[in-house]
Design a protein around this motif. Structure first.
Motif, PDB file in Angstrom:
ATOM      1  N   ILE A   4       0.960  -1.291   0.046  1.00 49.75           N
ATOM      2  CA  ILE A   4       0.042  -0.061   0.061  1.00 49.75           C
ATOM      3  C   ILE A   4       0.943   1.283   0.000  1.00 49.75           C
ATOM      4  CG2 ILE A   4      -1.676   1.339   1.235  1.00 49.75           C
ATOM      5  CD1 ILE A   4      -2.677  -1.550   2.404  1.00 49.75           C
ATOM      6  N   LYS A   5       0.575   2.102  -0.858  1.00 47.19           N
ATOM      7  CA  LYS A   5       1.267   3.444  -0.936  1.00 47.19           C
ATOM      8  C   LYS A   5       0.335   4.605  -0.605  1.00 47.19           C
ATOM      9  CE  LYS A   5       4.694   3.498  -4.185  1.00 47.19           C
ATOM     10  NZ  LYS A   5       5.042   3.749  -5.861  1.00 47.19           N
ATOM     11  N   ALA A   6       0.838   5.540  -0.018  1.00 50.21           N
ATOM     12  CA  ALA A   6      -0.044   6.750   0.352  1.00 50.21           C
ATOM     13  C   ALA A   6       0.585   8.019   0.448  1.00 50.21           C
ATOM     14  CB  ALA A   6      -0.848   6.317   1.799  1.00 50.21           C
ATOM     15  N   VAL A   7      -0.008   9.211  -0.062  1.00 55.19           N
ATOM     16  CA  VAL A   7       0.514  10.334  -0.016  1.00 55.19           C
ATOM     17  C   VAL A   7      -0.400  11.349   0.421  1.00 55.19           C
ATOM     18  CG1 VAL A   7       2.313   9.979  -1.888  1.00 55.19           C
ATOM     19  CG2 VAL A   7       0.124  11.055  -2.217  1.00 55.19           C
ATOM     20  N   GLU A   8      -0.026  12.547   1.162  1.00 50.85           N
ATOM     21  CA  GLU A   8      -0.801  13.755   1.350  1.00 50.85           C
ATOM     22  C   GLU A   8      -0.998  14.487   0.113  1.00 50.85           C
ATOM     23  OE1 GLU A   8      -3.221  16.173   2.020  1.00 50.85           O
ATOM     24  OE2 GLU A   8      -2.966  14.930   3.758  1.00 50.85           O
ATOM     25  N   SER A   9      -1.767  14.406  -0.779  1.00 53.24           N
ATOM     26  CA  SER A   9      -2.208  15.142  -1.967  1.00 53.24           C
ATOM     27  C   SER A   9      -2.230  16.584  -2.097  1.00 53.24           C
ATOM     28  CB  SER A   9      -3.607  14.852  -2.701  1.00 53.24           C
ATOM     29  OG  SER A   9      -3.715  13.256  -2.918  1.00 53.24           O
ATOM     30  N   ALA A  10      -2.552  17.131  -0.793  1.00 55.71           N
ATOM     31  CA  ALA A  10      -2.187  18.624  -0.759  1.00 55.71           C
ATOM     32  C   ALA A  10      -1.031  19.197  -0.729  1.00 55.71           C
ATOM     33  CB  ALA A  10      -3.196  19.151   0.102  1.00 55.71           C
ATOM     34  N   SER A  11       0.024  18.280  -0.267  1.00 51.71           N
ATOM     35  CA  SER A  11       1.351  18.972   0.079  1.00 51.71           C
ATOM     36  C   SER A  11       2.427  17.925  -0.329  1.00 51.71           C
ATOM     37  CB  SER A  11       1.207  18.932   1.704  1.00 51.71           C
ATOM     38  OG  SER A  11       1.380  17.695   2.331  1.00 51.71           O
ATOM     39  N   VAL A  12       2.198  16.847  -1.262  1.00 49.75           N
ATOM     40  CA  VAL A  12       3.119  16.017  -1.797  1.00 49.75           C
ATOM     41  C   VAL A  12       4.155  16.870  -2.507  1.00 49.75           C
ATOM     42  CG1 VAL A  12       1.953  15.174  -3.954  1.00 49.75           C
ATOM     43  CG2 VAL A  12       3.686  13.741  -2.818  1.00 49.75           C
ATOM     44  N   GLU A  13       5.486  16.410  -2.547  1.00 53.60           N
ATOM     45  CA  GLU A  13       6.615  17.239  -3.363  1.00 53.60           C
ATOM     46  C   GLU A  13       6.240  16.912  -4.755  1.00 53.60           C
ATOM     47  OE1 GLU A  13      11.322  17.524  -3.802  1.00 53.60           O
ATOM     48  OE2 GLU A  13      10.318  17.214  -1.757  1.00 53.60           O
ATOM     49  N   LEU A  14       6.154  17.824  -5.613  1.00 53.78           N
ATOM     50  CA  LEU A  14       5.816  17.719  -7.025  1.00 53.78           C
ATOM     51  C   LEU A  14       7.212  18.027  -7.727  1.00 53.78           C
ATOM     52  CD1 LEU A  14       2.636  19.649  -7.258  1.00 53.78           C
ATOM     53  CD2 LEU A  14       2.846  17.269  -6.876  1.00 53.78           C
ATOM     54  N   GLU A  15       7.190  17.290  -9.023  1.00 53.88           N
ATOM     55  CA  GLU A  15       8.583  17.521  -9.813  1.00 53.88           C
ATOM     56  C   GLU A  15       8.039  18.230 -11.188  1.00 53.88           C
ATOM     57  OE1 GLU A  15      10.201  13.625 -10.321  1.00 53.88           O
ATOM     58  OE2 GLU A  15       8.928  13.125 -11.918  1.00 53.88           O
ATOM     59  N   THR A  16       8.727  19.076 -12.151  1.00 52.62           N
ATOM     60  CA  THR A  16       8.574  19.438 -13.129  1.00 52.62           C
ATOM     61  C   THR A  16       7.917  18.417 -14.069  1.00 52.62           C
ATOM     62  OG1 THR A  16      10.056  21.275 -12.834  1.00 52.62           O
ATOM     63  CG2 THR A  16       9.171  20.642 -15.259  1.00 52.62           C
ATOM     64  N   TRP A  17       6.677  18.689 -14.643  1.00 56.73           N
ATOM     65  CA  TRP A  17       5.893  17.585 -15.539  1.00 56.73           C
ATOM     66  C   TRP A  17       4.928  18.126 -16.131  1.00 56.73           C
ATOM     67  CZ3 TRP A  17       1.108  15.161 -14.353  1.00 56.73           C
ATOM     68  CH2 TRP A  17       0.970  13.937 -15.086  1.00 56.73           C
ATOM     69  N   GLN A  18       4.760  17.903 -17.322  1.00 53.82           N
ATOM     70  CA  GLN A  18       3.711  18.420 -18.236  1.00 53.82           C
ATOM     71  C   GLN A  18       3.247  17.010 -19.017  1.00 53.82           C
ATOM     72  OE1 GLN A  18       2.600  21.614 -18.285  1.00 53.82           O
ATOM     73  NE2 GLN A  18       0.888  20.762 -19.230  1.00 53.82           N
ATOM     74  N   PRO A  19       1.741  16.640 -19.028  1.00 52.67           N
ATOM     75  CA  PRO A  19       1.670  15.450 -19.831  1.00 52.67           C
ATOM     76  C   PRO A  19       1.619  15.535 -20.943  1.00 52.67           C
ATOM     77  CG  PRO A  19      -0.197  16.649 -17.941  1.00 52.67           C
ATOM     78  CD  PRO A  19       0.938  17.524 -18.284  1.00 52.67           C
ATOM     79  N   ASP A  20       2.086  14.130 -21.643  1.00 52.57           N
ATOM     80  CA  ASP A  20       2.677  14.065 -23.078  1.00 52.57           C
ATOM     81  C   ASP A  20       1.483  14.467 -23.818  1.00 52.57           C
ATOM     82  OD1 ASP A  20       4.892  12.907 -22.331  1.00 52.57           O
ATOM     83  OD2 ASP A  20       3.893  10.658 -22.392  1.00 52.57           O
ATOM     84  N   GLY A  21       1.776  15.142 -25.039  1.00 57.20           N
ATOM     85  CA  GLY A  21       0.734  15.669 -25.956  1.00 57.20           C
ATOM     86  C   GLY A  21       0.076  16.914 -25.803  1.00 57.20           C
ATOM     87  N   VAL A  22       0.403  17.677 -24.584  1.00 56.01           N
ATOM     88  CA  VAL A  22      -0.184  18.854 -24.340  1.00 56.01           C
ATOM     89  C   VAL A  22       0.409  20.112 -25.269  1.00 56.01           C
ATOM     90  CG1 VAL A  22      -0.486  20.537 -22.415  1.00 56.01           C
ATOM     91  CG2 VAL A  22      -0.645  18.469 -21.756  1.00 56.01           C
ATOM     92  N   THR A  23      -0.621  20.913 -25.686  1.00 60.75           N
ATOM     93  CA  THR A  23      -0.424  22.052 -26.449  1.00 60.75           C
ATOM     94  C   THR A  23      -0.837  23.258 -25.469  1.00 60.75           C
ATOM     95  OG1 THR A  23      -0.691  20.894 -28.408  1.00 60.75           O
ATOM     96  CG2 THR A  23      -0.845  23.448 -28.635  1.00 60.75           C
ATOM     97  N   ILE A  24       0.333  24.077 -25.495  1.00 58.30           N
ATOM     98  CA  ILE A  24       0.037  25.366 -24.646  1.00 58.30           C
ATOM     99  C   ILE A  24      -0.448  26.419 -25.528  1.00 58.30           C
ATOM    100  CG2 ILE A  24       0.985  26.841 -23.302  1.00 58.30           C
ATOM    101  CD1 ILE A  24       3.234  24.928 -22.371  1.00 58.30           C
ATOM    102  N   LEU A  25      -1.665  26.971 -25.187  1.00 59.61           N
ATOM    103  CA  LEU A  25      -2.457  27.920 -26.142  1.00 59.61           C
ATOM    104  C   LEU A  25      -2.057  29.335 -25.660  1.00 59.61           C
ATOM    105  CD1 LEU A  25      -5.805  25.968 -26.458  1.00 59.61           C
ATOM    106  CD2 LEU A  25      -4.023  26.016 -28.282  1.00 59.61           C
ATOM    107  N   SER A  26      -2.019  29.660 -24.319  1.00 68.60           N
ATOM    108  CA  SER A  26      -1.585  30.674 -23.661  1.00 68.60           C
ATOM    109  C   SER A  26      -1.026  30.734 -22.126  1.00 68.60           C
ATOM    110  CB  SER A  26      -2.728  31.695 -23.754  1.00 68.60           C
ATOM    111  OG  SER A  26      -3.962  31.355 -22.978  1.00 68.60           O
ATOM    112  N   GLY A  27      -0.445  31.620 -21.874  1.00 72.60           N
ATOM    113  CA  GLY A  27       0.407  31.479 -20.599  1.00 72.60           C
ATOM    114  C   GLY A  27       1.444  30.423 -20.378  1.00 72.60           C
ATOM    115  N   ASP A  28       1.733  30.163 -19.473  1.00 74.98           N
ATOM    116  CA  ASP A  28       2.678  29.207 -19.181  1.00 74.98           C
ATOM    117  C   ASP A  28       2.613  28.321 -17.949  1.00 74.98           C
ATOM    118  OD1 ASP A  28       5.289  27.570 -18.529  1.00 74.98           O
ATOM    119  OD2 ASP A  28       6.327  29.355 -17.942  1.00 74.98           O
ATOM    120  N   PRO A  29       1.957  27.135 -18.285  1.00 80.78           N
ATOM    121  CA  PRO A  29       1.497  26.303 -17.068  1.00 80.78           C
ATOM    122  C   PRO A  29       2.481  25.998 -16.158  1.00 80.78           C
ATOM    123  CG  PRO A  29       1.424  24.979 -19.067  1.00 80.78           C
ATOM    124  CD  PRO A  29       1.780  26.696 -19.589  1.00 80.78           C
ATOM    125  N   ALA A  30       3.781  25.674 -16.607  1.00 75.43           N
ATOM    126  CA  ALA A  30       4.882  25.443 -15.672  1.00 75.43           C
ATOM    127  C   ALA A  30       4.559  24.124 -14.961  1.00 75.43           C
ATOM    128  CB  ALA A  30       5.518  26.483 -14.513  1.00 75.43           C
TER     129      ALA A  30
END
Length: 116
Positions: A4-30
């Protein structure tokens, strides 16, 4: 995987990641994310956390996706005109096979689930 794996979704440490196939239309989602589990044998199954900054993006939904909004506001529209506005505490089911356009109005964080 036999544990079993568990995390606190509101505070889990995130890494730079953009889903495959995403096209940015405006702004910078980072895009930033964390994947708790993912398996593409016999379809798709997975879950994790995704976060981004205000922006507008589009991508094709390759798999059924369920999201639960933790923070921020987003408008999601499918090419067939189906549209939903989401805010914290809301969830949505996004059907595979559609091109989706996401307008992130504020900093946004979600829990995502792939379900084929």
């Amino acid at each position: 995987m036999d544990e079993i794996k568990a995390v606190e979704s509101a505070s889990v440490e995130l890494e730079t990641w953009q889903p495959d196939g995403v096209t940015i239309l405006s702004g910078d989602p980072a895009g930033r994310g964390f994947t708790l589990f993912e398996n593409f044998e016999n379809g798709a199954r997975g879950t994790g956390v995704f976060e981004c900054d205000p922006s507008k993006t589009t991508y094709k939904l390759e798999y059924n996706e369920i999201i639960y909004v933790l923070e921020g506001e987003v408008t999601i529209e499918l090419e067939n005109g189906s549209k939903v506005d989401l805010e914290p505490g809301m969830q949505a089911f996004l059907p595979a096979g559609h091109t989706s356009t996401w307008t992130f109005h504020t900093k946004f964080r979600e829990v995502w689930i792939l379900a084929d």
